[in-house]
Design a protein around this motif. Sequence first.
Motif, mmCIF file in Angstrom:
data_model
loop_
_atom_site.group_PDB
_atom_site.id
_atom_site.type_symbol
_atom_site.label_atom_id
_atom_site.label_comp_id
_atom_site.label_asym_id
_atom_site.label_seq_id
_atom_site.Cartn_x
_atom_site.Cartn_y
_atom_site.Cartn_z
ATOM 1 N N LYS A 1 66.063 -61.195 -8.686
ATOM 2 C CA LYS A 1 65.894 -59.818 -9.135
ATOM 3 C C LYS A 1 65.471 -59.709 -10.592
ATOM 4 N N HIS A 2 65.538 -60.832 -11.328
ATOM 5 C CA HIS A 2 65.201 -60.785 -12.746
ATOM 6 C C HIS A 2 63.813 -61.347 -13.054
ATOM 7 N N GLY A 3 63.161 -61.972 -12.093
ATOM 8 C CA GLY A 3 61.875 -62.583 -12.372
ATOM 9 C C GLY A 3 61.141 -62.966 -11.104
ATOM 10 N N GLN A 4 59.960 -63.550 -11.264
ATOM 11 C CA GLN A 4 59.152 -63.966 -10.141
ATOM 12 C C GLN A 4 58.760 -65.423 -10.282
ATOM 13 N N ASP A 5 58.381 -66.031 -9.154
ATOM 14 C CA ASP A 5 57.952 -67.425 -9.148
ATOM 15 C C ASP A 5 56.480 -67.484 -9.539
ATOM 16 N N LEU A 6 56.218 -68.001 -10.737
ATOM 17 C CA LEU A 6 54.855 -68.059 -11.240
ATOM 18 C C LEU A 6 53.978 -68.972 -10.391
ATOM 19 N N SER A 7 54.578 -69.955 -9.709
ATOM 20 C CA SER A 7 53.795 -70.898 -8.904
ATOM 21 C C SER A 7 53.417 -70.327 -7.543
ATOM 22 N N GLY A 8 53.964 -69.177 -7.193
ATOM 23 C CA GLY A 8 53.658 -68.590 -5.900
ATOM 24 C C GLY A 8 54.109 -69.450 -4.735
ATOM 25 N N GLY A 9 55.183 -70.209 -4.929
ATOM 26 C CA GLY A 9 55.707 -71.045 -3.859
ATOM 27 C C GLY A 9 55.089 -72.426 -3.778
ATOM 28 N N LEU A 10 54.190 -72.773 -4.696
ATOM 29 C CA LEU A 10 53.527 -74.081 -4.650
ATOM 30 C C LEU A 10 54.429 -75.206 -5.153
ATOM 31 N N GLU A 11 55.354 -74.877 -6.042
ATOM 32 C CA GLU A 11 56.284 -75.892 -6.543
ATOM 33 C C GLU A 11 57.524 -75.928 -5.661
ATOM 34 N N ASP A 12 58.136 -77.114 -5.525
ATOM 35 C CA ASP A 12 59.379 -77.238 -4.766
ATOM 36 C C ASP A 12 60.508 -76.463 -5.442
ATOM 37 N N VAL A 13 60.442 -76.395 -6.778
ATOM 38 C CA VAL A 13 61.400 -75.606 -7.554
ATOM 39 C C VAL A 13 60.627 -74.444 -8.168
ATOM 40 N N PRO A 14 60.970 -73.200 -7.870
ATOM 41 C CA PRO A 14 60.222 -72.060 -8.416
ATOM 42 C C PRO A 14 60.209 -72.044 -9.939
ATOM 43 N N VAL A 15 59.096 -71.592 -10.499
ATOM 44 C CA VAL A 15 58.953 -71.441 -11.942
ATOM 45 C C VAL A 15 59.205 -69.975 -12.277
ATOM 46 N N LEU A 16 60.324 -69.682 -12.901
ATOM 47 C CA LEU A 16 60.683 -68.301 -13.213
ATOM 48 C C LEU A 16 59.805 -67.750 -14.319
ATOM 49 N N CYS A 17 59.351 -66.518 -14.141
ATOM 50 C CA CYS A 17 58.573 -65.843 -15.180
ATOM 51 C C CYS A 17 59.075 -64.417 -15.309
ATOM 52 N N ARG A 18 59.455 -64.028 -16.518
ATOM 53 C CA ARG A 18 59.956 -62.681 -16.777
ATOM 54 C C ARG A 18 58.939 -61.922 -17.630
ATOM 55 N N THR B 1 54.152 -57.991 -17.631
ATOM 56 C CA THR B 1 52.842 -58.483 -17.206
ATOM 57 C C THR B 1 52.917 -59.988 -17.044
ATOM 58 N N PHE B 2 51.985 -60.533 -16.263
ATOM 59 C CA PHE B 2 51.984 -61.967 -16.020
ATOM 60 C C PHE B 2 50.621 -62.552 -16.373
ATOM 61 N N PRO B 3 50.596 -63.780 -16.854
ATOM 62 C CA PRO B 3 49.328 -64.410 -17.245
ATOM 63 C C PRO B 3 48.379 -64.494 -16.053
ATOM 64 N N LYS B 4 47.086 -64.350 -16.326
ATOM 65 C CA LYS B 4 46.086 -64.416 -15.263
ATOM 66 C C LYS B 4 45.438 -65.800 -15.244
ATOM 67 N N PHE B 5 45.776 -66.573 -14.242
ATOM 68 C CA PHE B 5 45.185 -67.888 -14.028
ATOM 69 C C PHE B 5 45.540 -68.315 -12.613
#
Length: 287
Positions: A6-23, A26-30
């Motif tokens: 509830k505090h962030g999103q997975d920047l990897s979009g599920g590609l990593e075995d361990v999610p990369v939290l991003c708070r 706005t989120f970087p575009k790449f």
Amino acid sequence: MTGYDKHGQDLSGGLEDVPVLCRGPTFPKFKYCTDNVPGPGCSVDPSEVTLPGCSCLTRSCCPESCSCLQMGGQAFDGAGRLSRSDSGYCSPLFECNALCGCGDSCSYRVVQRGLRLRLEVCGAGDKGWGVRTLEGIPRGTFVCEYAGEVIDFAEAKRRQLSQTSEENNYIIAVREHSGPSCVTETFVDPAQVGNVGRFLNHSCLPNLLMLPVRVHSVIPRLALFAGRDIYAEEELTFDYSGGYSNQQPAEMLSAQSGAADGPQRKVCHCGASSCTHFLPLDLSVLS
């Protein structure tokens, strides 16, 4: 984008075995990628298996009999961390690969297992984005790769010269010397396609060190390891020049090298007592 909590999103979009939290609002575009991908000028697909495998049939290889370890030395201990015997960090590092007879549990399969730590991409003040660890990291532990597009020298030069003073330069150039006249160059740019490593900031007193590690391909992976014990909540940083503990490659020029100021020079905001005031700049790419 895959939800994390509830505090962030997975920047990897599920590609990593361990999610990369991003708070953040706005989120970087790449485009997120877990491994290197071929870019302009790259003559070898980094995902292609081009290295021979060992014939070991044990759960974990032994330096006395494993051809992979004989090429790269006993770089890792039984826990998969950099061994103290490799404290000079000068020898080439090889892992067992897809063609090896040993199993997936071999302790010399480290970087290829990918991200195993809980990391968070977050705001870092004047530095923009940064990465911090959400758990303690013991010295020698593999943290993440610096993955992106593998490009050649001409493309690296074109991209760097086309940048404005406001744009970030993500290109890392690694030069490996295997003899007096043999130099292997690898250029990785995660600006448009990359992983969590693209958000790591420079520090003149870093807690990570970068080492080229060959797994399946002749193209090395730029692996980042903990240079010391790192506490939870610490920001993760490495020296963009490739140095660690005052070990600095001759090819990289720091702010104290006498290089002229210009649009390519970026102010360093690391805050270290030994700060050189400017980010390292490899002028050979601009020549």
